[in-house]
Design a protein around this motif. Structure first.
Motif, mmCIF file in Angstrom:
data_model
loop_
_atom_site.group_PDB
_atom_site.id
_atom_site.type_symbol
_atom_site.label_atom_id
_atom_site.label_comp_id
_atom_site.label_asym_id
_atom_site.label_seq_id
_atom_site.Cartn_x
_atom_site.Cartn_y
_atom_site.Cartn_z
ATOM 1 N N VAL A 33 15.593 3.179 -56.651
ATOM 2 C CA VAL A 33 14.258 2.599 -56.778
ATOM 3 C C VAL A 33 13.246 3.211 -55.816
ATOM 4 C CG1 VAL A 33 15.112 0.427 -57.710
ATOM 5 C CG2 VAL A 33 14.838 0.671 -55.246
ATOM 6 N N VAL A 34 13.698 3.839 -54.727
ATOM 7 C CA VAL A 34 12.729 4.467 -53.825
ATOM 8 C C VAL A 34 12.234 5.798 -54.381
ATOM 9 C CG1 VAL A 34 13.656 3.340 -51.784
ATOM 10 C CG2 VAL A 34 14.491 5.604 -52.398
ATOM 11 N N HIS A 35 12.774 6.209 -55.511
ATOM 12 C CA HIS A 35 12.344 7.453 -56.152
ATOM 13 C C HIS A 35 11.484 7.191 -57.383
ATOM 14 C CE1 HIS A 35 14.995 9.945 -53.648
ATOM 15 N NE2 HIS A 35 15.843 8.946 -53.742
ATOM 16 N N CYS A 36 10.951 5.974 -57.499
ATOM 17 C CA CYS A 36 10.207 5.615 -58.704
ATOM 18 C C CYS A 36 8.921 6.418 -58.887
ATOM 19 C CB CYS A 36 9.891 4.118 -58.697
ATOM 20 S SG CYS A 36 11.318 3.112 -59.168
ATOM 21 N N GLU A 37 8.389 6.979 -57.814
ATOM 22 C CA GLU A 37 7.176 7.794 -57.929
ATOM 23 C C GLU A 37 7.492 9.273 -58.061
ATOM 24 O OE1 GLU A 37 4.222 6.441 -58.314
ATOM 25 O OE2 GLU A 37 5.241 4.493 -58.190
ATOM 26 N N CYS A 38 8.763 9.620 -58.129
ATOM 27 C CA CYS A 38 9.161 11.021 -58.228
ATOM 28 C C CYS A 38 9.140 11.474 -59.686
ATOM 29 C CB CYS A 38 10.565 11.216 -57.651
ATOM 30 S SG CYS A 38 10.696 10.748 -55.911
ATOM 31 N N ALA A 39 9.142 12.778 -59.876
ATOM 32 C CA ALA A 39 9.116 13.333 -61.228
ATOM 33 C C ALA A 39 10.317 12.883 -62.043
ATOM 34 C CB ALA A 39 9.058 14.856 -61.163
ATOM 35 N N SER A 40 11.423 12.605 -61.362
ATOM 36 C CA SER A 40 12.648 12.232 -62.072
ATOM 37 C C SER A 40 12.546 10.885 -62.770
ATOM 38 C CB SER A 40 13.824 12.209 -61.103
ATOM 39 O OG SER A 40 13.578 11.300 -60.049
ATOM 40 N N ALA A 80 9.856 9.984 -64.559
ATOM 41 C CA ALA A 80 8.758 10.080 -65.521
ATOM 42 C C ALA A 80 9.102 9.446 -66.862
ATOM 43 C CB ALA A 80 8.373 11.544 -65.720
ATOM 44 N N ASP A 81 10.364 9.447 -67.250
ATOM 45 C CA ASP A 81 10.764 8.915 -68.549
ATOM 46 C C ASP A 81 11.091 7.427 -68.516
ATOM 47 O OD1 ASP A 81 10.511 11.437 -69.665
ATOM 48 O OD2 ASP A 81 12.596 11.969 -69.239
ATOM 49 N N CYS A 82 10.897 6.780 -67.394
ATOM 50 C CA CYS A 82 11.228 5.360 -67.280
ATOM 51 C C CYS A 82 10.169 4.517 -67.983
ATOM 52 C CB CYS A 82 11.335 4.952 -65.816
ATOM 53 S SG CYS A 82 11.763 3.212 -65.602
ATOM 54 N N ASP A 83 10.580 3.691 -68.942
ATOM 55 C CA ASP A 83 9.605 2.880 -69.685
ATOM 56 C C ASP A 83 9.152 1.649 -68.908
ATOM 57 O OD1 ASP A 83 11.858 1.332 -69.808
ATOM 58 O OD2 ASP A 83 12.110 1.465 -71.986
ATOM 59 N N ARG A 84 9.735 1.439 -67.701
ATOM 60 C CA ARG A 84 9.322 0.302 -66.870
ATOM 61 C C ARG A 84 8.386 0.748 -65.748
ATOM 62 N NH1 ARG A 84 14.309 -3.233 -65.041
ATOM 63 N NH2 ARG A 84 12.841 -4.941 -65.303
ATOM 64 N N ARG A 85 8.167 2.044 -65.642
ATOM 65 C CA ARG A 85 7.349 2.573 -64.549
ATOM 66 C C ARG A 85 5.926 2.014 -64.626
ATOM 67 N NH1 ARG A 85 6.817 9.016 -62.968
ATOM 68 N NH2 ARG A 85 5.641 8.725 -61.044
#
Length: 246
Positions: free
Chosen positions: A90-97, A99-104
């Motif tokens: 969860v600490v990587h939620c702003e990372c490029a990895s 990008a495909d998360c539909d909850r972002r």
């Protein structure tokens, strides 16, 4: 004597940090443990999420917080272990990895991993490629997470021991040049036996009395710790810089 506010993951980290600061400044300072709160049932809880929550609530208003108590707080130390960057998606939620998360952007990352289903559905892949070499990458990543990219160096030291503050203990005792590259040094090295360098380890839980002994050894062998651990050297430089400003 300086008055120093400490925001950290837990009480054993607090013991080590304040012992090192006293050694570096050559005086017994006054400490205010701002996080975790004295009872773990406090508003933020403990651990790395408690640190993030405290910073969210207080970062912009920290100057007012520092001066509204008596004696006033001279500077803050904010601690988070580097393993948070290594293992917490969860600490990587702003990372490029992510990008495909539909909850972002719709769910608070701190709440996003509370169920097995949400953890299993998380698309983030670790290790994250956005942060470069592990040690420096973890430090930079979590420093930005804590500060939200805002200036802070006039009144705050952010310390990110890698993989955790126990790596400093391993460096102090074993002079292990790879101490910061060891994953979970508490479980893999320190607590594997009933004693570690003749200091009793009381099971897998972290005991404050034990860490007081460990903190003394870290201070006695601090030159080895800073030689081996990039995070310890950074911590020393920041504390000396802030102490000189008071």
């Amino acid at each position: 004597m300086k008055t120093i506010g400490i925001v950290c993951e837990g009480p054993t980290d607090f013991i080590v940090i304040k012992c090192i600061i006293d050694m570096l400044t050559g005086e017994e300072n006054l400490y205010r443990k701002l996080q975790p709160e004295e009872t773990l049932a406090g508003r933020n809880g403990n651990g790395w999420k408690g640190v993030v929550k405290w910073c969210r609530d207080n970062w912009d208003g920290r100057e007012r917080l520092m001066h509204q108590v008596q004696p006033e707080i001279d500077f803050l130390v904010i601690h988070m272990d580097g393993d948070v960057s290594r293992k917490e998606k969860v600490v990587h939620c702003e990372c490029a990895s992510s990008a495909d998360c539909d909850r972002r952007g719709t769910v608070d990352p701190l709440d996003c991993d509370k169920t097995p289903e949400s953890r299993a559905a998380c698309p983030i892949q670790l290790p994250c490629m956005d942060h470069g070499a592990p040690i420096g990458g973890y430090i930079n990543h979590l420093t930005h997470l804590i500060s939200e990219g805002k200036p802070y160096r006039d009144d705050v030291c952010i310390v990110i021991p890698c993989d955790s503050i126990e790596a400093w203990i391993v460096a102090a005792y074993d002079k292990n040049g790879d101490a910061e590259k060891i994953e979970n040094p508490w479980e893999t090295i320190i607590s594997r036996r009933k004693t570690y360098h003749e200091i009793r380890v009381r099971g897998s839980s972290k005991n404050q009395r034990t860490f007081s002994d460990f903190a003394d050894a870290v201070c006695e062998n601090w030159s080895d710790v800073t030689r081996i651990c990039e995070s310890a050297y950074n911590f020393e430089q920041d504390i000396l810089r802030l102490a000189a400003q008071v």
